[in-house]
Design a protein around this motif. Structure first.
Motif, short mmCIF file in Angstrom:
data_model
loop_
_atom_site.label_atom_id
_atom_site.label_comp_id
_atom_site.label_asym_id
_atom_site.label_seq_id
_atom_site.Cartn_x
_atom_site.Cartn_y
_atom_site.Cartn_z
N ARG A 167 -34.97 1.01 52.21
CA ARG A 167 -35.68 1.19 50.94
C ARG A 167 -36.75 0.11 50.75
N LEU A 168 -36.42 -1.11 51.17
CA LEU A 168 -37.37 -2.22 51.03
C LEU A 168 -38.63 -1.96 51.84
N LYS A 169 -38.49 -1.38 53.02
CA LYS A 169 -39.66 -1.09 53.86
C LYS A 169 -40.57 -0.06 53.21
N ALA A 170 -40.01 0.77 52.32
CA ALA A 170 -40.82 1.82 51.70
C ALA A 170 -41.62 1.32 50.50
N ILE A 171 -41.37 0.09 50.05
CA ILE A 171 -42.12 -0.45 48.92
C ILE A 171 -43.52 -0.86 49.40
N PRO A 172 -44.57 -0.37 48.79
CA PRO A 172 -45.94 -0.74 49.22
C PRO A 172 -46.18 -2.24 49.10
N LYS A 173 -46.70 -2.83 50.14
CA LYS A 173 -46.98 -4.27 50.13
C LYS A 173 -48.08 -4.63 49.12
N THR A 174 -48.90 -3.64 48.77
CA THR A 174 -49.98 -3.94 47.82
C THR A 174 -49.43 -4.31 46.45
N LEU A 175 -48.25 -3.77 46.09
CA LEU A 175 -47.65 -4.12 44.80
C LEU A 175 -47.25 -5.59 44.77
N LEU A 176 -46.67 -6.05 45.86
CA LEU A 176 -46.29 -7.47 45.93
C LEU A 176 -47.53 -8.37 45.96
N GLU A 177 -48.54 -7.95 46.70
CA GLU A 177 -49.77 -8.75 46.75
C GLU A 177 -50.40 -8.84 45.36
N ASP A 182 -51.50 -12.10 40.44
CA ASP A 182 -51.35 -12.31 39.00
C ASP A 182 -50.56 -13.57 38.66
N GLY A 183 -50.12 -14.30 39.68
CA GLY A 183 -49.45 -15.57 39.43
C GLY A 183 -47.94 -15.54 39.52
N ALA A 184 -47.37 -14.43 39.95
CA ALA A 184 -45.91 -14.34 40.05
C ALA A 184 -45.43 -15.10 41.29
N GLY A 185 -44.30 -15.78 41.15
CA GLY A 185 -43.67 -16.43 42.28
C GLY A 185 -42.74 -15.48 43.01
N PRO A 186 -42.08 -15.96 44.07
CA PRO A 186 -41.18 -15.08 44.82
C PRO A 186 -40.05 -14.51 43.97
N LEU A 187 -39.45 -15.32 43.08
CA LEU A 187 -38.36 -14.84 42.24
C LEU A 187 -38.85 -13.81 41.23
N GLU A 188 -40.01 -14.07 40.62
CA GLU A 188 -40.55 -13.11 39.66
C GLU A 188 -40.92 -11.80 40.34
N ALA A 189 -41.50 -11.89 41.54
CA ALA A 189 -41.86 -10.67 42.27
C ALA A 189 -40.62 -9.86 42.62
N PHE A 190 -39.56 -10.56 43.00
CA PHE A 190 -38.32 -9.85 43.31
C PHE A 190 -37.72 -9.23 42.05
N ARG A 191 -37.73 -9.97 40.96
CA ARG A 191 -37.10 -9.49 39.72
C ARG A 191 -37.85 -8.32 39.11
N TYR A 192 -39.19 -8.38 39.07
CA TYR A 192 -39.95 -7.40 38.31
C TYR A 192 -40.62 -6.33 39.18
N VAL A 193 -40.67 -6.53 40.49
CA VAL A 193 -41.31 -5.55 41.37
C VAL A 193 -40.31 -4.94 42.34
N VAL A 194 -39.66 -5.80 43.13
CA VAL A 194 -38.78 -5.30 44.19
C VAL A 194 -37.52 -4.66 43.62
N LEU A 195 -36.83 -5.37 42.73
CA LEU A 195 -35.53 -4.89 42.24
C LEU A 195 -35.62 -3.54 41.53
N PRO A 196 -36.59 -3.31 40.63
CA PRO A 196 -36.68 -1.97 40.01
C PRO A 196 -36.93 -0.86 41.03
N LEU A 197 -37.72 -1.14 42.05
CA LEU A 197 -38.00 -0.12 43.06
C LEU A 197 -36.84 0.07 44.04
N MET A 198 -35.89 -0.86 44.03
CA MET A 198 -34.70 -0.73 44.88
C MET A 198 -33.59 0.06 44.21
N ARG A 199 -33.84 0.57 43.00
CA ARG A 199 -32.78 1.24 42.24
C ARG A 199 -32.14 2.42 42.98
N PRO A 200 -32.89 3.28 43.69
CA PRO A 200 -32.22 4.37 44.43
C PRO A 200 -31.25 3.86 45.49
#
Length: 281
Positions: A167-177, A182-200
């Motif tokens: 599932r992680l491989k399917a997340i577009p890298k452009t969202l993380l970039e 926008d100033g997000a750190g690794p933890l913020e990116a994981f919390r607000y971008v990766v984790l919601p998209l990992m819900r399935p």
């Protein structure tokens, strides 16, 4: 109906084995649960008496509590470690090797795996007991249950990591970039971008982990035999005792039906909860 008929015909090769090997055995188990039957004697219909006896049996309720305790100890680490390891290993040079090593315990035969664990971790004469303080899991209930949990995680964690990684491989890298721009750190990116998209993937692992926890049996049978003092007698092992040690096959069939209903209820509740979270998001 004419439009749906080809769909039905094409689905028959998949539906027929499902009906033959899933639905028919389940209906037979439901029928057996209304019998007083030892497997050798003539079946005697007793209606719902097996269920009445089951719900009045203190051993059943104790086994249910042990099963729920096992699930609470095993399920959160399974989900957390699967997600964390998938994120940590993503993109590393040795990612494939690490995932292969994590998945390898699931390929080892269950008998050989439990024998190895017993040989390594027996408190009195285990190979690791000479170097590490091994708790007395063969005499104390909590440590015995924890040993079964650790063994289960060791066997199935690689599968969880592979599902989360896919599932992680399917997340577009452009969202993380964009998040990093926008100033997000690794933890913020994981919390607000990766984790919601990992819900399935989380939903799938949650349901699979719940089924494994509620229907756990083999590790208990081979490592602890339900002991010490019934501390690891999960519902699956209680079912085995009722059916194949006490020869109460009708009663064991009633346990099977109750266990299946509990599994479906837990899985349905978890899926509803996760879908509700999606709606709020």
């Amino acid at each position: 109906m004419r439009k749906k008929l080809p769909l039905l015909l094409f689905s028959l090769p998949a539906l027929l084995p499902l009906l033959l090997f899933v639905l028919y055995p389940f209906l037979e188990v439901v029928r057996f649960s209304t019998w007083d039957w030892s497997g050798l004697s003539e079946p005697r219909p007793v209606g719902l008496k097996n269920y009445q006896t089951l719900f009045q049996d203190p051993a059943f309720w104790k086994s249910l509590l042990v099963t729920l305790g096992f699930m609470l100890l095993a399920l959160p680490p399974f989900l957390a470690l699967s997600l964390v390891l998938a994120v940590v290993l993503d993109g590393l040079p040795y990612e494939r090797l690490a995932k292969s090593l994590l998945f390898l315990p699931g390929l080892v035969t269950l008998g050989g795996a439990t024998l190895s664990w017993y040989t390594l971790f027996t408190p009195e004469y285990g190979a690791l007991a000479q170097f590490l303080p091994i708790p007395p899991w063969d005499r104390e209930g909590f440590w015995a249950l924890l040993m079964v949990v650790l063994f289960t995680l060791w066997r199935h964690l690689g599968y969880g990591v592979l599902v989360a990684s896919a599932r992680l491989k399917a997340i577009p890298k452009t969202l993380l970039e964009a998040a990093y721009v926008d100033g997000a750190g690794p933890l913020e990116a994981f919390r607000y971008v990766v984790l919601p998209l990992m819900r399935p993937a989380v939903a799938f692992l949650l349901v699979v982990g719940t089924i494994l926890s509620l229907q756990s049996y083999a590790a208990v049978f081979l490592l602890t035999r339900g002991g010490p003092y019934g501390a690891t007698r999960v519902l699956g092992y209680y079912l085995y005792e009722a059916g194949f040690e006490n020869f109460r096959l009708g009663y064991a069939a009633a346990i099977t039906v109750v266990l299946l209903v509990l599994t479906l209820l837990f899985a349905y509740a978890q899926l509803r909860l996760l879908r509700h979270g999606d709606g709020e998001a």
